[in-house]
Structure formats: structure tokens, C-alpha cells
Scaffold this motif. Structure first.
Motif, mmCIF file in Angstrom:
data_model
loop_
_atom_site.group_PDB
_atom_site.id
_atom_site.type_symbol
_atom_site.label_atom_id
_atom_site.label_comp_id
_atom_site.label_asym_id
_atom_site.label_seq_id
_atom_site.Cartn_x
_atom_site.Cartn_y
_atom_site.Cartn_z
ATOM 1 N N PRO A 1 3.848 -11.893 -0.842
ATOM 2 C CA PRO A 1 2.561 -11.524 -1.455
ATOM 3 C C PRO A 1 1.848 -10.376 -0.746
ATOM 4 N N ALA A 2 1.663 -10.456 0.553
ATOM 5 C CA ALA A 2 0.966 -9.395 1.274
ATOM 6 C C ALA A 2 1.769 -8.102 1.245
ATOM 7 N N TYR A 3 3.074 -8.213 1.399
ATOM 8 C CA TYR A 3 3.935 -7.028 1.379
ATOM 9 C C TYR A 3 3.846 -6.313 0.035
ATOM 10 N N VAL A 4 3.937 -7.059 -1.057
ATOM 11 C CA VAL A 4 3.886 -6.451 -2.382
ATOM 12 C C VAL A 4 2.512 -5.848 -2.655
ATOM 13 N N ALA A 5 1.454 -6.505 -2.189
ATOM 14 C CA ALA A 5 0.107 -5.966 -2.386
ATOM 15 C C ALA A 5 -0.021 -4.583 -1.739
ATOM 16 N N VAL A 6 0.480 -4.450 -0.523
ATOM 17 C CA VAL A 6 0.427 -3.163 0.169
ATOM 18 C C VAL A 6 1.363 -2.160 -0.500
ATOM 19 N N LEU A 7 2.538 -2.604 -0.916
ATOM 20 C CA LEU A 7 3.489 -1.715 -1.580
ATOM 21 C C LEU A 7 2.916 -1.158 -2.878
ATOM 22 N N LEU A 8 2.206 -1.962 -3.627
ATOM 23 C CA LEU A 8 1.601 -1.483 -4.867
ATOM 24 C C LEU A 8 0.558 -0.402 -4.603
ATOM 25 N N HIS B 1 -4.848 6.850 8.462
ATOM 26 C CA HIS B 1 -4.762 8.021 7.575
ATOM 27 C C HIS B 1 -6.003 8.127 6.688
ATOM 28 N N MET B 2 -6.456 7.014 6.134
ATOM 29 C CA MET B 2 -7.657 7.027 5.287
ATOM 30 C C MET B 2 -8.897 7.378 6.115
ATOM 31 N N ASP B 3 -8.946 6.887 7.335
ATOM 32 C CA ASP B 3 -10.068 7.237 8.222
ATOM 33 C C ASP B 3 -10.169 8.749 8.395
ATOM 34 N N GLN B 4 -9.026 9.375 8.601
ATOM 35 C CA GLN B 4 -9.025 10.817 8.824
ATOM 36 C C GLN B 4 -9.449 11.593 7.583
ATOM 37 N N ILE B 5 -9.208 11.005 6.413
ATOM 38 C CA ILE B 5 -9.612 11.663 5.167
ATOM 39 C C ILE B 5 -11.104 11.498 4.913
ATOM 40 N N GLY C 1 5.880 11.904 1.251
ATOM 41 C CA GLY C 1 7.142 11.453 0.681
ATOM 42 C C GLY C 1 7.297 9.939 0.741
ATOM 43 N N LEU C 2 7.596 9.341 -0.420
ATOM 44 C CA LEU C 2 7.787 7.886 -0.503
ATOM 45 C C LEU C 2 9.153 7.594 -1.106
ATOM 46 N N ALA C 3 9.903 6.728 -0.460
ATOM 47 C CA ALA C 3 11.228 6.356 -0.957
ATOM 48 C C ALA C 3 11.113 5.684 -2.320
ATOM 49 N N PRO C 4 12.194 5.647 -3.101
ATOM 50 C CA PRO C 4 12.159 4.975 -4.404
ATOM 51 C C PRO C 4 11.708 3.528 -4.280
ATOM 52 N N ALA C 5 10.953 3.078 -5.284
ATOM 53 C CA ALA C 5 10.371 1.732 -5.238
ATOM 54 C C ALA C 5 11.432 0.652 -5.087
ATOM 55 N N TRP C 6 12.596 0.849 -5.702
ATOM 56 C CA TRP C 6 13.613 -0.197 -5.669
ATOM 57 C C TRP C 6 14.088 -0.487 -4.240
ATOM 58 N N GLU C 7 14.037 0.529 -3.360
ATOM 59 C CA GLU C 7 14.448 0.298 -1.984
ATOM 60 C C GLU C 7 13.500 -0.664 -1.281
ATOM 61 N N PHE C 8 12.210 -0.560 -1.592
ATOM 62 C CA PHE C 8 11.233 -1.462 -0.984
ATOM 63 C C PHE C 8 11.316 -2.856 -1.594
ATOM 64 N N LEU D 1 2.459 2.715 -4.213
ATOM 65 C CA LEU D 1 3.010 3.218 -5.463
ATOM 66 C C LEU D 1 1.937 3.772 -6.390
ATOM 67 N N TRP D 2 0.754 3.167 -6.390
ATOM 68 C CA TRP D 2 -0.271 3.506 -7.374
ATOM 69 C C TRP D 2 -1.387 4.396 -6.823
ATOM 70 N N VAL D 3 -1.544 4.447 -5.494
ATOM 71 C CA VAL D 3 -2.638 5.213 -4.896
ATOM 72 C C VAL D 3 -2.045 6.216 -3.899
#
Length: 378
Positions: A87-94, A313-317, A107-114, A97-99
Motif C-alpha cells: 500500500p505505501a509503496y504503491v501510493a508513492v509510486l503513483l 527535491h520538493m523543498d528545493q522547488i 527520468g523514470l523507468a517504465p511503470a511495469w518495472e516498479f 507516475l502522475w505528478v
């Protein structure tokens, strides 16, 4: 209180805290004060400590059933790991993928690898976003294969045969790294560091500890009576490996770091294994004293692992004036936001799904936080 229970709240909490802090320092070394460079340089060893802890905790869960003559359910084991990790892993992965702004690298690897936990196997340098998922992939492969091996080995129970198998796994990794180090000129992390079959030393040492605990109780008692000696011996081995990888040698293919790649990982695993054994000993300092804050760190370890690179990374932005330079003030901002984000992920995802797991299994003898600290953090 049973020694293992005590260690869960003290010794293992301390080691899990050390592991997650080390990993974070290593990943964030480019933004933290330069005075911390010595700690940052060896922070990668935190992953190896996680591996030893996971090997022991998962190995103990599996082997204890057979040692006590209880029936082992492989489906229940996989169900528990799914509720703990996915659950936590997929939440972060989404979010990855979406943000797009969430990604610490473009660069992000293909979703299927994750989704298949194969990102470490097919890793490419141009896909660095969420690259720290490699160690979770290694652990998931371990969770998938170990129960099957245990079931096979326990049909004709033999401590010696099982020990030979574990020794073979370590020897295979050592030989594979020796061959690889003489045939590659670059891509160290792709071909060696991230690959599952190259990084089984810590997990194997952890399982060996669990094997001794459950099937050689006299050996375990003797080890437990020498908690201070185990801690000191483990620290000596860790320091020896630090010497091998001195001067930021991780990834170098010549000199002492090359030898460290071949023999350093098993030596590090043995050293960390002795430290874990000390943390489980009633005579060990790690088990005897509770360090303030380690319980919280242990509880948030998985959420911190998943989110710390992205949050910085978000902090720096969004807070450029507060995070400029490698200052103490910027470090405070990073620390505060990382803990805040980990706390949110823990409260909204991790703990509710652990509670849901309890409902599915119809058990609620301990709090969700206690069960999470009694299991691997990854």
C-alpha cells in the motif's frame, strides 16, 4: 520480558533507526553540510544493515513455525507482506507516475518495472527517479523465494544441509562479484551494486542468525551471553570494510575498493550480523538502553525510506530561499519536512492497512506500530 521482545523495543529499534538515518545521509549528501561528509560517505551501509535485519526477522518468522512444530501457511505469509509493503509503496509510486514535479530526477523507468519489483534488474542510468527502490526489489525477491526454500529444506530437516545452502549463496555472490569486477570498466551500480544475486550476503547472514536461534538454542544462548564481545567484534569488521572503501571508494574498480567489492560485502554482513546478535542479547548495550527517538524513527523507517529524496527535491522547488546552500538551516527544513511527509504516509496508509490486516486475520493483541517494528522496515 522475553529478550526478543525487549530487543524489539530497544536494540532492533536502535539499529533500524541507524539504518534509515545512514541511508538518508547517503542519499542527501549533496545538500547537507560538508562537515558531515565522513558519515555521508559510508551511509550506503545502512541498506546492508536493513538486509541483515530483514533476513533475521523474516527467517525467524518462517523457521520458528517449524521449530515449534506448527503448520506454516505460505499464503498467509505473502498476505502479511503484501499488507505491510504494497500500500505505501504503491501510493508513492503513483505520485511518481502522475505528478512529474514529485520526481527528484526527470527520468523514470517504465511503470511495469516498479509494479513487478524488477527495477533493480533492468536499471538504466538515465532513469534515476525512484532509483532507491532497488533495495526494496531485492527484499521482495527474498520474500518471494525464501519461504519456498524453507518449505523444501524443512521436508528433511537438516541444520548442516541448510547451513551449506546459505554458505553457497554467499560464496556464489562473492564469486560473481569477483568475475564481474574483472570484466567491467563502468556501470558498477547497474551490474553489481543493484543486482539481487550480488547482494544476498546480508540477507543470508540474517537468516543464519534465525537458523541458529531456532535450531541451535545452546549456540544462541552462548552468543547471547557475550553481547559486548559480539558488538565489539562486529564493529571491528565494519571498520575494516570502511577502510576498504575509504576515500569514497564505493563504485571504484581498482585498488582496495575492488577488493572491498569482492570480499567487503560478506565481511560487512558478518559484522552487522554480530551487531544484530548483540542487540538481541540481554547482556548487550543496544538491548539494555533505550535511546530517545529511536522508537519513532523505527516506526517511520519505511515511510522515510520511500519519500525522503522526493521531499527534499520538493523543498528545493517550493522553498528555494530556505534551502539554498549546504547550511544547518536548510538541513532543519529538510529534516522537518521529511518527517512530516513520512508521518502523513504512515498515518494515512501504513497504519490503516496494518489494522486492516489485523481485521482480516482476526487478531489485535498488539498495536500496529508494535507489529511494524517487529517486522522488516522494507
Amino acid at each position: 520480558m522475553h529478550p526478543l521482545q525487549s530487543a524489539r523495543f530497544h536494540g532492533l529499534d536502535t539499529l533500524r533507526s541507524v539504518a534509515i538515518v545512514a541511508v538518508m545521509l547517503f542519499h542527501l549528501q549533496d545538500v547537507l553540510p560538508e562537515k558531515m561528509v565522513l558519515v555521508e560517505q559510508y551511509g550506503w551501509m545502512g541498506v546492508d544493515l536493513f538486509f541483515v535485519l530483514s533476513g533475521f526477522l523474516i527467517g525467524n518468522q518462517l523457521l520458528k513455525s517449524y521449530a515449534n512444530g506448527e503448520k506454516f501457511s505460505i499464503s498467509l505469509f505473502y498476505q502479511r507482506r503484501m499488507f505491510r509493503i504494497v500500500p505505501a509503496y504503491v501510493a508513492v509510486l503513483l505520485l511518481y507516475l502522475w505528478v512529474p514535479a514529485w520526481r527528484e530526477e526527470p527520468g523514470l523507468a517504465p511503470a511495469w518495472e516498479f509494479f513487478t519489483f524488477t527495477e533493480n534488474i533492468f536499471f538504466q542510468p538515465q532513469y534515476r527517479a525512484f532509483s532507491h527502490a532497488w533495495s526494496l526489489c531485492v527484499e521482495e525477491h527474498f520474500y518471494l523465494i525464501l519461504p519456498l526454500l524453507v518449505m523444501a529444506m524443512m521436508r528433511r530437516r537438516s541444520f548442516r544441509r541448510t547451513s551449506y545452502l546459505l554458505a553457497f549463496v554467499v560464496a556464489f555472490g562473492l564469486a560473481a562479484r569477483a568475475v564481474a569486477i574483472t570484466h567491467i570498466t563502468d556501470r558498477y551500480f547497474v551490474r553489481i551494486y543493484y543486482q539481487t544475486y550480488m547482494r544476498l550476503d546480508g540477507l543470508s547472514v540474517g537468516v543464519t542468525l534465525a537458523l541458529v536461534k531456532n535450531f541451535r538454542p545452546q549456540w544462541w544462548k552462548s552468543l547471547s551471553r557475550h553481547g559486548h564481545a559480539s558488538l565489539l567484534s562486529g564493529m571491528v569488521l565494519v571498520l575494516a570494510v570502511m577502510w576498504m572503501f575509504r576515500n569514497n571508494g564505493l563504485g571504484k574498480l581498482t585498488g582496495s575498493p575492488a577488493w572491498g567489492t569482492v570480499v567487503g560485502y560478506p565481511l560487512l554482513a558478518c559484522g552487522l550480523g554480530l551487531i544484530v546478535a548483540s542487540s538481541l542479547s540481554t547482556e548487550g548495550l543496544l538491548n539494555r538502553y533505550r535511546i530517545p527517538g529511536t522508537q519513532l524513527l523505527a516506526t517511520l523507517a519505511f515511510s522515510l525510506y520511500l519519500t525522503h529524496k522526493e521531499i527534499v527535491h520538493m523543498d528545493q522547488i517550493y522553498f528555494p530561499t530556505l534551502t539554498v546552500g549546504r547550511s544547518f538551516e536548510a538541513s532543519v527544513v529538510f529534516l522537518t519536512t521529511c518527517f512530516a511527509a513520512a508521518g502523513v504516509l504512515h498515518l494515512l496508509i501504513e497504519r490503516p492497512f496494518m489494522q486492516l490486516r489485523d481485521m482480516v486475520e482476526s487478531r489485535s493483541s498488539r498495536s500496529a506500530e508494535e507489529r511494524m517494528r517487529a517486522e522488516p522496515a522494507l
